[in-house]
Design an enzyme around this catalytic site. Structure first.
Site: not given
Length: 478
Positions: A35-36, A75, A79, A142, A144, A167, A221, A273-274, A294
């Site tokens: 994540d991130d 996010c 996804r 996660k 989301h 998140s 994240h 995810d990014n 991001k």
């Protein structure tokens, strides 16, 4: 008569054998999503102050995809695209109206607690595609994509779910097992280990396969966390500690596969995810050599560190420089598993098996790749060319810049054309020198607007589907 019956039975067995053999060869599929995480946060992607030995080993034994994009720099949207094989706006997951915990309501690019929206029940997700051909499916981590009951992972193709709906920085932040809210408090320092334990358990229980495991880490994240074994060990501070523990988790997955003797029949994909979060400074990822991060539609927001590993199929020590996307994973997994990509709707992704298997002359399936932020069309990529439409300064990066909500944020930015083969960081527009290329790129943009719409130019879409909606009253912490 008995002889004829015996011959018929033998013939039936022979005819059935290829199907049985094919079923035995269905590979397990594991997707590990950070994540991130920034493009340059792994040693094998250029990090100089991080330690990621397990992911580096995965790259040595597999393939680095160095031109691999998410479909959004946030996010929820990214996804949704990964799960459905579609641009987020195609499935209604671009801009959503999101009630926040403080009671305010505003357009948002991510889902917040108490939102009535989520991924529609009419969409077909990766686990649903794989379940049809005999896969056990599990999500750890996660989600989301909506928290009302209608949007539970176990109502969208997952047999099992353990994890969180949002998140790391959202409240309420609670563990669920399937549809059950657990009393177990979340210790963020132990969360990566907790997910790893659950993931290893899922693999062991489904070792006879085939299975699909989606391990969606909540790190790195913010708020950052790491267990005592990793805290204070990285040169990059707590961010590096969190990344190191994700790397450790990847190692545990591979050790489990080898211990069970199923490593040679398992496809593993690692991605993010990014891109990394610029505003966070040392608490965010590094996206070198790309511009942005991001929340922005430059490459730093969408080109993410990705590794594919599949012994005997994905060539060891290889690199794929061709443009590919997380939207390609649904059609690719369907092809590898002997399943079928949905035929009753538009799926934007493509089967990239030829790229993953290193086939000679394999090409990117993307003639034009569009950069949406919410419902706004920001740009298009085709081959080495990247075109960005006229915009305003605040849309350079939605999560970066203290001027965002001031008059400065409305400063116009002219359209630009970049030659990424010479200028990967997009430092110089060559729009005036290539009018024919610019014309072609504007044509692609018009095609996207007519198909998916564009709120920047107030063009309504013609081929999008509705977001899911379920009104549920939830009590949020004050």
């Amino acid at each position: 008569m008995r002889i004829h019956q015996a011959l018929y039975a033998l013939l039936a067995c022979l005819l059935a054998f290829p199907a049985l053999h094919a079923a035995e060869q269905q590979p397990n599929v594991i997707v590990i999503l950070a994540d991130d995480m920034g493009y340059a946060d792994l040693t094998c992607f250029g990090a100089v102050d991080m330690s990621t030995p397990n992911l580096d080993r995965m790259a040595e034994q597999g393939m680095r995809l160095t031109n691999f994009h998410t479909a959004a720099p946030t996010c929820t949207a990214s996804r949704a695209a990964f799960m459905t094989g579609c641009y987020p706006v195609r499935v209604g997951m671009g801009d959503v109206i999101a009630p926040r915990a403080d009671g305010t309501v505003s357009p948002s690019r991510v889902l917040w607690p108490n939102s009535p929206f989520g991924i529609s029940a009419d969409e077909v997700l990766i686990p649903e595609v794989l379940k049809k051909v005999g896969y056990a499916t599990g999500l750890v981590g996660k989600w989301h994509l909506g928290d009302p009951p209608a949007f539970s992972p176990v109502k969208h193709g997952f047999d099992e779910f353990f994890g969180v709906y949002f998140s790391n920085d959202m409240n309420p932040y609670r563990y669920y097992r399937n549809d059950e809210l657990l009393e177990e408090p979340i210790d963020r320092d132990q969360q990566t280990k907790r997910y790893t334990t659950e993931a290893v358990d899922f693999i062991k229980r489904h070792k006879d396969g085939p299975f699909f495991l989606y391990l969606a880490h909540t790190m790195p994240h913010i708020p950052l966390a790491a267990s005592p074994e990793f805290r204070g060990k990285s040169k990059r501070g707590l961010y590096g500690d969190a990344v190191s523990e994700v790397d450790w988790s990847v190692g545990q997955i591979f050790e489990t596969l080898k211990e069970l003797g199923i490593d040679d029949n398992t496809l593993v994909i690692f991605s993010s995810d990014n891109g990394g979060w610029l505003l966070r400074g040392e608490e965010g990822g590094l996206n070198t050599p790309y511009r942005g991060g991001k929340g922005g539609t430059y490459e730093g927001g969408l080109n993410v560190p990705t590794i594919a590993w599949f012994p005997g199929k994905v060539p060891a020590g290889s690199e794929c420089k061709k443009l590919a996307s997380q939207m390609d994973l649904l059609p690719t997994f369907a092809a590898i598993a002997g399943g079928e990509t949905p035929q009753d709707r538009i799926i934007d992704g493509h089967d990239i098996t030829p790229l993953l298997y290193g086939e000679q002359d394999a090409k990117s399936p993307w003639e034009a790749y569009f950069y949406y932020f919410g419902n706004e069309l920001h740009g298009v990529r085709s081959g080495k060319w990247k075109f960005r439409a006229k915009n305003v300064l605040k849309n350079e990066n939605i999560y970066y810049g203290l001027w965002r909500d001031t008059e400065v944020g409305d400063t116009p930015i002219p359209p630009a054309l970049y030659d990424l083969s010479r200028d990967i960081a997009k430092t110089k527009s060559v729009l005036d020198q290539h009018p024919n290329i610019a014309k072609r790129m504007r044509g692609y943009m018009d095609e996207a607007r007519n198909d998916l719409g564009d709120s920047l130019t107030d063009v309504k879409p013609t081929n999008v589907r509705e977001i899911g909606r379920q009104e549920v009253k939830q009590d949020l912490p004050k």
